[in-house]
Scaffold this motif. Structure first.
Motif, PDB file in Angstrom:
ATOM      1  N   TYR A   1      23.103 -18.890  -3.123  1.00 18.20           N
ATOM      2  CA  TYR A   1      23.087 -18.089  -4.712  1.00 18.20           C
ATOM      3  C   TYR A   1      23.856 -16.446  -4.244  1.00 18.20           C
ATOM      4  O   TYR A   1      23.618 -16.123  -3.066  1.00 18.20           O
ATOM      5  N   THR A   2      24.355 -15.883  -4.888  1.00 17.02           N
ATOM      6  CA  THR A   2      24.989 -14.765  -4.888  1.00 17.02           C
ATOM      7  C   THR A   2      24.796 -13.973  -6.424  1.00 17.02           C
ATOM      8  O   THR A   2      24.874 -14.548  -7.503  1.00 17.02           O
ATOM      9  N   ASN A   3      24.220 -12.782  -6.083  1.00 13.25           N
ATOM     10  CA  ASN A   3      23.744 -11.866  -7.465  1.00 13.25           C
ATOM     11  C   ASN A   3      24.563 -10.719  -7.333  1.00 13.25           C
ATOM     12  O   ASN A   3      24.307  -9.991  -6.204  1.00 13.25           O
ATOM     13  N   TRP A   4      25.363 -10.213  -8.340  1.00 17.43           N
ATOM     14  CA  TRP A   4      25.711  -8.876  -8.640  1.00 17.43           C
ATOM     15  C   TRP A   4      24.969  -8.433  -9.710  1.00 17.43           C
ATOM     16  O   TRP A   4      25.223  -8.854 -10.909  1.00 17.43           O
ATOM     17  N   ILE A   5      24.016  -7.336  -9.448  1.00 23.69           N
ATOM     18  CA  ILE A   5      23.246  -7.000 -10.434  1.00 23.69           C
ATOM     19  C   ILE A   5      23.855  -5.286 -10.807  1.00 23.69           C
ATOM     20  O   ILE A   5      23.815  -4.518  -9.903  1.00 23.69           O
ATOM     21  N   GLY A   6      23.968  -5.224 -12.185  1.00 20.35           N
ATOM     22  CA  GLY A   6      24.586  -3.552 -12.455  1.00 20.35           C
ATOM     23  C   GLY A   6      23.623  -2.797 -12.339  1.00 20.35           C
ATOM     24  O   GLY A   6      22.398  -2.563 -12.176  1.00 20.35           O
ATOM     25  N   HIS A   7      24.273  -1.466 -12.593  1.00 18.84           N
ATOM     26  CA  HIS A   7      23.390  -0.291 -12.600  1.00 18.84           C
ATOM     27  C   HIS A   7      22.228  -0.495 -13.841  1.00 18.84           C
ATOM     28  O   HIS A   7      22.756  -0.738 -14.815  1.00 18.84           O
ATOM     29  N   LYS A   8      21.077   0.179 -13.544  1.00 19.55           N
ATOM     30  CA  LYS A   8      20.000   0.011 -14.398  1.00 19.55           C
ATOM     31  C   LYS A   8      19.215   1.350 -14.749  1.00 19.55           C
ATOM     32  O   LYS A   8      18.071   1.330 -15.113  1.00 19.55           O
ATOM     33  N   GLY A   9      20.159   2.276 -14.558  1.00 17.40           N
ATOM     34  CA  GLY A   9      19.579   3.635 -14.808  1.00 17.40           C
ATOM     35  C   GLY A   9      18.820   4.388 -13.925  1.00 17.40           C
ATOM     36  O   GLY A   9      18.865   4.232 -12.676  1.00 17.40           O
ATOM     37  N   LYS A  10      18.006   5.273 -14.534  1.00 17.17           N
ATOM     38  CA  LYS A  10      16.917   5.803 -13.507  1.00 17.17           C
ATOM     39  C   LYS A  10      15.782   4.930 -12.989  1.00 17.17           C
ATOM     40  O   LYS A  10      15.336   3.934 -13.643  1.00 17.17           O
ATOM     41  N   ASN A  11      15.334   5.231 -11.734  1.00 12.93           N
ATOM     42  CA  ASN A  11      14.236   4.340 -11.329  1.00 12.93           C
ATOM     43  C   ASN A  11      13.077   5.019 -11.991  1.00 12.93           C
ATOM     44  O   ASN A  11      12.917   6.235 -12.726  1.00 12.93           O
ATOM     45  N   GLU A  12      11.769   4.405 -11.271  1.00  7.94           N
ATOM     46  CA  GLU A  12      10.607   4.914 -12.138  1.00  7.94           C
ATOM     47  C   GLU A  12      10.137   6.563 -11.405  1.00  7.94           C
ATOM     48  O   GLU A  12       9.346   6.945 -12.597  1.00  7.94           O
ATOM     49  N   PHE A  13      10.859   6.994 -10.685  1.00  7.27           N
ATOM     50  CA  PHE A  13      10.403   8.514 -10.415  1.00  7.27           C
ATOM     51  C   PHE A  13      11.451   9.215 -10.770  1.00  7.27           C
ATOM     52  O   PHE A  13      11.670  10.526 -10.370  1.00  7.27           O
TER      53      PHE A  13
ATOM     54  N   SER B   1      26.637 -17.715 -13.908  1.00 12.82           N
ATOM     55  CA  SER B   1      26.057 -17.210 -15.172  1.00 12.82           C
ATOM     56  C   SER B   1      26.304 -15.809 -15.231  1.00 12.82           C
ATOM     57  O   SER B   1      26.231 -15.045 -14.366  1.00 12.82           O
ATOM     58  N   LEU B   2      26.322 -15.269 -16.671  1.00 12.64           N
ATOM     59  CA  LEU B   2      26.348 -13.707 -16.801  1.00 12.64           C
ATOM     60  C   LEU B   2      25.225 -13.671 -17.632  1.00 12.64           C
ATOM     61  O   LEU B   2      25.090 -14.063 -18.946  1.00 12.64           O
ATOM     62  N   LEU B   3      24.208 -12.781 -17.107  1.00 16.60           N
ATOM     63  CA  LEU B   3      23.080 -12.727 -17.778  1.00 16.60           C
ATOM     64  C   LEU B   3      22.748 -11.356 -18.127  1.00 16.60           C
ATOM     65  O   LEU B   3      23.000 -10.344 -17.470  1.00 16.60           O
ATOM     66  N   ALA B   4      21.885 -11.087 -19.303  1.00 15.18           N
ATOM     67  CA  ALA B   4      21.452  -9.835 -19.675  1.00 15.18           C
ATOM     68  C   ALA B   4      19.988  -9.809 -18.725  1.00 15.18           C
ATOM     69  O   ALA B   4      19.426 -10.648 -18.936  1.00 15.18           O
ATOM     70  N   VAL B   5      19.577  -8.612 -18.329  1.00 14.22           N
ATOM     71  CA  VAL B   5      18.360  -8.588 -17.614  1.00 14.22           C
ATOM     72  C   VAL B   5      17.706  -7.528 -18.353  1.00 14.22           C
ATOM     73  O   VAL B   5      18.107  -6.428 -18.566  1.00 14.22           O
ATOM     74  N   TRP B   6      16.388  -7.714 -18.451  1.00 14.66           N
ATOM     75  CA  TRP B   6      15.532  -6.672 -19.019  1.00 14.66           C
ATOM     76  C   TRP B   6      14.452  -6.691 -17.810  1.00 14.66           C
ATOM     77  O   TRP B   6      13.496  -7.518 -17.781  1.00 14.66           O
ATOM     78  N   GLU B   7      14.235  -5.505 -17.082  1.00 15.21           N
ATOM     79  CA  GLU B   7      13.389  -5.542 -16.071  1.00 15.21           C
ATOM     80  C   GLU B   7      12.481  -4.121 -16.136  1.00 15.21           C
ATOM     81  O   GLU B   7      12.792  -3.295 -16.509  1.00 15.21           O
ATOM     82  N   SER B   8      11.450  -4.489 -15.796  1.00 12.35           N
ATOM     83  CA  SER B   8      10.228  -3.422 -15.607  1.00 12.35           C
ATOM     84  C   SER B   8       9.397  -3.538 -14.254  1.00 12.35           C
ATOM     85  O   SER B   8       9.380  -4.579 -13.817  1.00 12.35           O
ATOM     86  N   ASN B   9       8.683  -2.354 -14.039  1.00 14.36           N
ATOM     87  CA  ASN B   9       7.850  -2.490 -12.764  1.00 14.36           C
ATOM     88  C   ASN B   9       6.733  -1.315 -12.979  1.00 14.36           C
ATOM     89  O   ASN B   9       6.842  -0.673 -13.838  1.00 14.36           O
ATOM     90  N   HIS B  10       5.602  -1.469 -12.191  1.00 16.35           N
ATOM     91  CA  HIS B  10       4.490  -0.747 -12.332  1.00 16.35           C
ATOM     92  C   HIS B  10       4.075  -0.440 -10.688  1.00 16.35           C
ATOM     93  O   HIS B  10       2.976  -0.977 -10.621  1.00 16.35           O
ATOM     94  N   PRO B  11       4.935   0.130  -9.949  1.00 17.27           N
ATOM     95  CA  PRO B  11       4.115   0.429  -8.527  1.00 17.27           C
ATOM     96  C   PRO B  11       3.309   1.694  -8.652  1.00 17.27           C
ATOM     97  O   PRO B  11       2.750   2.262  -9.706  1.00 17.27           O
ATOM     98  N   LEU B  12       2.652   1.856  -7.422  1.00 17.58           N
ATOM     99  CA  LEU B  12       1.760   2.852  -7.132  1.00 17.58           C
ATOM    100  C   LEU B  12       2.502   4.266  -7.401  1.00 17.58           C
ATOM    101  O   LEU B  12       3.583   4.472  -7.232  1.00 17.58           O
ATOM    102  N   GLY B  13       1.546   5.290  -8.134  1.00 17.82           N
ATOM    103  CA  GLY B  13       2.332   6.362  -8.294  1.00 17.82           C
ATOM    104  C   GLY B  13       2.691   6.501  -9.847  1.00 17.82           C
ATOM    105  O   GLY B  13       3.058   7.691 -10.095  1.00 17.82           O
ATOM    106  N   VAL B  14       2.980   5.380 -10.612  1.00 17.38           N
ATOM    107  CA  VAL B  14       3.445   5.234 -11.882  1.00 17.38           C
ATOM    108  C   VAL B  14       2.301   4.967 -12.814  1.00 17.38           C
ATOM    109  O   VAL B  14       1.645   3.881 -12.684  1.00 17.38           O
TER     110      VAL B  14
ATOM    111  N   HIS C   1       0.909  -1.108  -0.019  1.00 19.71           N
ATOM    112  CA  HIS C   1      -0.025   0.084  -0.022  1.00 19.71           C
ATOM    113  C   HIS C   1       0.692   1.246  -0.021  1.00 19.71           C
ATOM    114  O   HIS C   1       0.200   2.335   0.324  1.00 19.71           O
ATOM    115  N   SER C   2       2.149   1.277  -0.222  1.00 16.40           N
ATOM    116  CA  SER C   2       3.246   2.416  -0.514  1.00 16.40           C
ATOM    117  C   SER C   2       3.743   2.248  -1.668  1.00 16.40           C
ATOM    118  O   SER C   2       3.911   3.427  -2.509  1.00 16.40           O
ATOM    119  N   TYR C   3       4.322   1.111  -2.005  1.00 19.56           N
ATOM    120  CA  TYR C   3       5.288   0.999  -3.232  1.00 19.56           C
ATOM    121  C   TYR C   3       4.452  -0.001  -3.999  1.00 19.56           C
ATOM    122  O   TYR C   3       4.288   0.173  -5.196  1.00 19.56           O
TER     123      TYR C   3
END
Length: 273
Positions: free
Chosen positions: A197-209, A154-167, A128-130
């Motif tokens: 497991y261990t994940n290192w996830i690279g920089h993904k640019g600006k966030n939704e806001f 594994s070295l993986l390319a990531v395509w990620e999206s989100n649709h939280p409140l306020g967007v 109810h907030s994010y």
């Protein structure tokens, strides 16, 4: 352009999922379990409090002639400091063993084989907030290392999206990299095993806001003991242990934000069938 990239990557993951599911009936081996874990020091970005969570999970792993499948769904229930939120997180990975597909041997030094991994993550939460609605597709090469049990990198390319409140509409991050190590290593004949497991996830640019994001480190490991013999069950049916998660810059949130770094001990139990 982002929508095109996500769609193309999604097709890869769907194809891998369909291939894996078609092979499930012809599995050389399979393991399905129901698990429970509990901790009181979970963290969520922008929340200053330690959070209590109960987590129920269903996990399936299987191998067939040309590769392996891994599926996990977590159902998470938080305490009042996280709005008594309920969350579901689904993860699927299919790894195609290139040696088995081509008939060639890719073994060299510590490397046991070479694979190609594709899959997806799907998340929903009602805090109810994010209200995260994360979708993620991944694809890339995998090294299978020669250890007791397994250790895959594994070295993986990531395509990620989100649709939280306020967007107003689904938001796609920049395509970014994920370096993943996953392992399950028995400790001799002691009944103990080291897994995680261990994940290192690279920089993904600006966030939704429009704010900044930061690279993530997510280390999650457990030491498990097989209690099956004491309970009169076949080996690896009932397992219990301790788990620890260190998650810095959670969901790409810079660590200076309260709650962006989690240091969470847990207890864990699993029933395999």
């Amino acid at each position: 352009m982002n929508a095109f990239r996500v769609g193309a990557a999604g097709a890869v993951a769907v194809l891998a999922f369909a291939t894996g599911m078609q092979q499930a009936s012809a599995a050389d081996w399979s393991d399905t379990s129901i698990g429970y874990r509990y901790g009181t020091r979970f963290a969520e970005p922008y929340n200053t409090k330690d959070l209590e969570k109960h987590i129920l999970n269903v996990t399936h792993a299987s191998g067939y002639k040309y590769g392996s499948n891994y599926f996990n769904v977590d159902f998470l229930n938080s305490d009042g400091d996280d709005a008594n939120a309920q969350e579901a997180y689904v993860l699927y990975r299919h790894t195609l063993d290139l040696g088995k597909v081509t008939g060639k041997e890719f073994k060299y030094g510590p490397v046991r084989g070479l694979g190609f991994t594709a899959g997806f993550d799907w998340n929903t939460k009602n805090d109810h907030s994010y209200d995260s609605k994360k979708h993620m597709v991944v694809a890339g090469p995998t090294l299978m290392l020669d250890v007791p049990g397994f250790l895959n990198v594994s070295l993986l390319a990531v395509w990620e999206s989100n649709h939280p409140l306020g967007v107003s509409s689904r938001y796609s991050y920049d395509t970014h990299a994920l370096l993943n190590a996953s392992w399950g290593i028995p400790l001799g004949k002691s009944g103990w095993s080291f897994e995680g497991y261990t994940n290192w996830i690279g920089h993904k640019g600006k966030n939704e806001f429009g704010g900044p994001t930061a690279p993530e480190i997510n280390f999650d490991a457990q030491i498990m003991y097989d209690l099956s013999g004491a309970a009169g069950m076949k080996p690896n049916t009932l397992r219990v242990g301790l788990e620890y998660q260190y998650w810095r810059n959670k969901f790409g949130t810079p660590h200076k934000v309260p709650g962006a770094t989690a240091k969470t001990p847990m207890v864990r139990a699993e029933y395999h069938f």
